[in-house]
Every structure is written in C-alpha cells, then in structure tokens.
Design a protein around this motif. Structure first.
Motif, PDB file in Angstrom:
ATOM      1  N   ASN A  28       0.831  -1.195   0.000  1.00  0.00           N
ATOM      2  CA  ASN A  28       0.000   0.000   0.000  1.00  0.00           C
ATOM      3  C   ASN A  28       0.873   1.255   0.000  1.00  0.00           C
ATOM      4  O   ASN A  28       0.578   2.223  -0.707  1.00  0.00           O
ATOM      5  CB  ASN A  28      -0.941  -0.010   1.212  1.00  0.00           C
ATOM      6  CG  ASN A  28      -1.947   1.113   1.169  1.00  0.00           C
ATOM      7  OD1 ASN A  28      -2.392   1.521   0.104  1.00  0.00           O
ATOM      8  ND2 ASN A  28      -2.313   1.600   2.333  1.00  0.00           N
ATOM      9  N   ARG A  29       1.937   1.251   0.748  1.00  0.00           N
ATOM     10  CA  ARG A  29       2.845   2.409   0.783  1.00  0.00           C
ATOM     11  C   ARG A  29       3.521   2.615  -0.572  1.00  0.00           C
ATOM     12  O   ARG A  29       3.648   3.734  -1.033  1.00  0.00           O
ATOM     13  CB  ARG A  29       3.887   2.236   1.885  1.00  0.00           C
ATOM     14  CG  ARG A  29       3.305   2.436   3.258  1.00  0.00           C
ATOM     15  CD  ARG A  29       4.319   2.242   4.344  1.00  0.00           C
ATOM     16  NE  ARG A  29       3.747   2.664   5.608  1.00  0.00           N
ATOM     17  CZ  ARG A  29       4.426   3.254   6.556  1.00  0.00           C
ATOM     18  NH1 ARG A  29       5.714   3.472   6.416  1.00  0.00           N
ATOM     19  NH2 ARG A  29       3.835   3.611   7.672  1.00  0.00           N
ATOM     20  N   LYS A  33       2.369   1.716  -3.505  1.00  0.00           N
ATOM     21  CA  LYS A  33       1.347   2.209  -4.435  1.00  0.00           C
ATOM     22  C   LYS A  33       1.060   3.684  -4.197  1.00  0.00           C
ATOM     23  O   LYS A  33       0.855   4.446  -5.142  1.00  0.00           O
ATOM     24  CB  LYS A  33       0.052   1.403  -4.290  1.00  0.00           C
ATOM     25  CG  LYS A  33       0.127   0.007  -4.833  1.00  0.00           C
ATOM     26  CD  LYS A  33      -1.188  -0.715  -4.613  1.00  0.00           C
ATOM     27  CE  LYS A  33      -1.116  -2.139  -5.102  1.00  0.00           C
ATOM     28  NZ  LYS A  33      -2.393  -2.861  -4.847  1.00  0.00           N
ATOM     29  N   THR A  34       1.052   4.087  -2.946  1.00  0.00           N
ATOM     30  CA  THR A  34       0.799   5.490  -2.625  1.00  0.00           C
ATOM     31  C   THR A  34       1.918   6.375  -3.154  1.00  0.00           C
ATOM     32  O   THR A  34       1.651   7.433  -3.740  1.00  0.00           O
ATOM     33  CB  THR A  34       0.640   5.676  -1.101  1.00  0.00           C
ATOM     34  OG1 THR A  34      -0.444   4.862  -0.647  1.00  0.00           O
ATOM     35  CG2 THR A  34       0.381   7.119  -0.746  1.00  0.00           C
ATOM     36  N   VAL A  35       3.165   5.970  -2.977  1.00  0.00           N
ATOM     37  CA  VAL A  35       4.289   6.757  -3.496  1.00  0.00           C
ATOM     38  C   VAL A  35       4.235   6.795  -5.019  1.00  0.00           C
ATOM     39  O   VAL A  35       4.437   7.856  -5.627  1.00  0.00           O
ATOM     40  CB  VAL A  35       5.643   6.195  -2.997  1.00  0.00           C
ATOM     41  CG1 VAL A  35       6.808   6.875  -3.702  1.00  0.00           C
ATOM     42  CG2 VAL A  35       5.763   6.380  -1.489  1.00  0.00           C
ATOM     43  N   ALA A  36       3.936   5.664  -5.654  1.00  0.00           N
ATOM     44  CA  ALA A  36       3.833   5.636  -7.118  1.00  0.00           C
ATOM     45  C   ALA A  36       2.718   6.564  -7.600  1.00  0.00           C
ATOM     46  O   ALA A  36       2.903   7.315  -8.571  1.00  0.00           O
ATOM     47  CB  ALA A  36       3.582   4.213  -7.610  1.00  0.00           C
ATOM     48  N   VAL A  94      -1.083   8.040   4.565  1.00  0.00           N
ATOM     49  CA  VAL A  94      -0.542   6.686   4.624  1.00  0.00           C
ATOM     50  C   VAL A  94       0.716   6.616   5.491  1.00  0.00           C
ATOM     51  O   VAL A  94       0.895   5.677   6.260  1.00  0.00           O
ATOM     52  CB  VAL A  94      -0.252   6.155   3.198  1.00  0.00           C
ATOM     53  CG1 VAL A  94       0.506   4.849   3.232  1.00  0.00           C
ATOM     54  CG2 VAL A  94      -1.554   5.990   2.439  1.00  0.00           C
ATOM     55  N   PHE A  95       1.586   7.618   5.408  1.00  0.00           N
ATOM     56  CA  PHE A  95       2.868   7.560   6.099  1.00  0.00           C
ATOM     57  C   PHE A  95       2.884   8.293   7.437  1.00  0.00           C
ATOM     58  O   PHE A  95       3.764   8.038   8.256  1.00  0.00           O
ATOM     59  CB  PHE A  95       3.976   8.134   5.203  1.00  0.00           C
ATOM     60  CG  PHE A  95       4.362   7.231   4.084  1.00  0.00           C
ATOM     61  CD1 PHE A  95       5.391   6.321   4.223  1.00  0.00           C
ATOM     62  CD2 PHE A  95       3.689   7.278   2.881  1.00  0.00           C
ATOM     63  CE1 PHE A  95       5.750   5.485   3.195  1.00  0.00           C
ATOM     64  CE2 PHE A  95       4.030   6.447   1.835  1.00  0.00           C
ATOM     65  CZ  PHE A  95       5.066   5.544   1.984  1.00  0.00           C
ATOM     66  N   GLY A  96       1.977   9.222   7.646  1.00  0.00           N
ATOM     67  CA  GLY A  96       1.950   9.958   8.906  1.00  0.00           C
ATOM     68  C   GLY A  96       3.221  10.747   9.146  1.00  0.00           C
ATOM     69  O   GLY A  96       3.706  11.462   8.271  1.00  0.00           O
ATOM     70  N   ASP A  97       3.783  10.571  10.334  1.00  0.00           N
ATOM     71  CA  ASP A  97       4.982  11.330  10.720  1.00  0.00           C
ATOM     72  C   ASP A  97       6.238  10.912   9.972  1.00  0.00           C
ATOM     73  O   ASP A  97       7.248  11.601  10.017  1.00  0.00           O
ATOM     74  CB  ASP A  97       5.237  11.186  12.227  1.00  0.00           C
ATOM     75  CG  ASP A  97       4.180  11.889  13.054  1.00  0.00           C
ATOM     76  OD1 ASP A  97       3.516  12.803  12.524  1.00  0.00           O
ATOM     77  OD2 ASP A  97       4.020  11.520  14.235  1.00  0.00           O
ATOM     78  N   THR A  98       6.203   9.782   9.277  1.00  0.00           N
ATOM     79  CA  THR A  98       7.384   9.298   8.557  1.00  0.00           C
ATOM     80  C   THR A  98       7.280   9.566   7.057  1.00  0.00           C
ATOM     81  O   THR A  98       7.841   8.828   6.257  1.00  0.00           O
ATOM     82  CB  THR A  98       7.569   7.785   8.801  1.00  0.00           C
ATOM     83  OG1 THR A  98       6.414   7.100   8.301  1.00  0.00           O
ATOM     84  CG2 THR A  98       7.762   7.484  10.274  1.00  0.00           C
ATOM     85  N   ALA A 139       7.942  11.443  -4.215  1.00  0.00           N
ATOM     86  CA  ALA A 139       6.780  11.833  -5.027  1.00  0.00           C
ATOM     87  C   ALA A 139       7.010  13.182  -5.695  1.00  0.00           C
ATOM     88  O   ALA A 139       6.722  13.354  -6.881  1.00  0.00           O
ATOM     89  CB  ALA A 139       5.522  11.882  -4.160  1.00  0.00           C
ATOM     90  N   MET A 140       7.554  14.130  -4.975  1.00  0.00           N
ATOM     91  CA  MET A 140       7.769  15.471  -5.524  1.00  0.00           C
ATOM     92  C   MET A 140       8.812  15.464  -6.646  1.00  0.00           C
ATOM     93  O   MET A 140       8.824  16.356  -7.496  1.00  0.00           O
ATOM     94  CB  MET A 140       8.182  16.455  -4.432  1.00  0.00           C
ATOM     95  CG  MET A 140       7.118  16.696  -3.378  1.00  0.00           C
ATOM     96  SD  MET A 140       5.590  17.320  -4.109  1.00  0.00           S
ATOM     97  CE  MET A 140       4.375  16.511  -3.122  1.00  0.00           C
ATOM     98  N   ALA A 141       9.653  14.465  -6.674  1.00  0.00           N
ATOM     99  CA  ALA A 141      10.630  14.334  -7.754  1.00  0.00           C
ATOM    100  C   ALA A 141       9.961  14.091  -9.101  1.00  0.00           C
ATOM    101  O   ALA A 141      10.585  14.264 -10.151  1.00  0.00           O
ATOM    102  CB  ALA A 141      11.619  13.222  -7.446  1.00  0.00           C
TER     103      ALA A 141
END
Length: 160
Positions: free
Chosen positions: A16-17, A19-22, A136-140, A148-150
C-alpha cells in the motif's frame, strides 16, 4: 498462526505504501506536465491568435492565481470526499479544458480555460499527492514525499 497474519499485514501495508508513493509520483508528473509543457506553446499559439506573448502569458497568471485561491478549499474537501473521486473530477475538467483550448478562436477562451484549469491543476495533483502520502505515512512521510515530488523534475527532463 498469529505470526503469519502479522507478516501478511506488514506485506500488505508495504504494498500500500509503494502504491501510494507511485500514485504521488504520477500526480506530480501530471502537475509538472501541465506547468512545463504549456510554455512550449506560447509562441505558436500567440502568433496564431494574433496576440502578444504577454497577453497569452496572462493565461498562466490566471491559472496560478485561481490555483492558489482554491487549494486550501480542496484541502478541506479532501477530509469529506474520497481522494480518487476528486482526482477523477480534476482529470475530467482538465481534459475538457485542454480540448476547448485546442479549438479556441480567441485569447478570451484561454483566459476562461485558465480559470477552469486553475480550479483543478494544483488541487487535484500536488495537493492530492501530499494528502495521500501524509495519510498513509503519517509522521514518517519525509522520504516518500520527496520521492513523489521528484515526479515534476522527471517529467521536466522528459518533456524538455
């Protein structure tokens, strides 16, 4: 038995993490695509419409100002509406707006299109990516957010 379930849950959370970054990278690429590639059309479109480059570039200013104004509202809207629905809404508005621009007979149509595109460009791409990753990632979220911003840089290199 519990250990197997825990491992399965961790694997599912890891997928899930990723997929979220993608998804964040793709949204930022969409944001960068709109921002970077429209600049390539300033000269040909302004010449075809018989307007100055400054008159055409006002379209970019309108798009940016509208985006700046509506982004906080979308931030609140993401608390109430499913992110995927708002992204699909932005996709539909963006697609129709670009289609309208391709047939625009005058600069006024570009100004109206700038308002419409400004409503969704930033709000359903970069704002959506930030909200998704933070959920999805919260504090991390730091490294995931940077990755993602890249996406804007990647699309800039490809399109240039």
């Amino acid at each position: 038995m519990t250990e197997g379930r825990d491992r399965e849950y961790r694997n599912m959370e890891h997928r899930n993490r990723r997929k979220t970054v993608a998804a964040g990278v793709l949204l930022m690429m969409a944001f960068g695509f709109i921002g970077n590639t429209l600049g390539f059309f300033v000269v040909p479109v302004s010449e075809a419409l018989g307007v100055s480059r400054a008159a055409f570039n006002l379209y970019f200013t309108i798009l940016s100002i509208v985006g700046l104004i509506v982004a906080p509202f979308f931030g609140q809207l993401y608390k109430r509406v499913e992110i995927s629905y708002l992204i699909l809404f932005g996709l539909a508005v963006g697609a129709v707006t670009f289609m309208v621009m391709s047939f625009a007979p005058s600069i006024g149509v570009f100004y109206v299109a700038g308002v419409l595109l400004g409503l969704v460009q930033q709000s359903t791409t970069s704002v959506a990516a930030v909200v998704m990753i933070n959920r999805v990632f919260g504090d991390t979220a730091g490294s995931a957010m940077g990755t993602a911003m890249a996406g804007t840089g990647v699309i800039s290199m490809i399109m240039s």
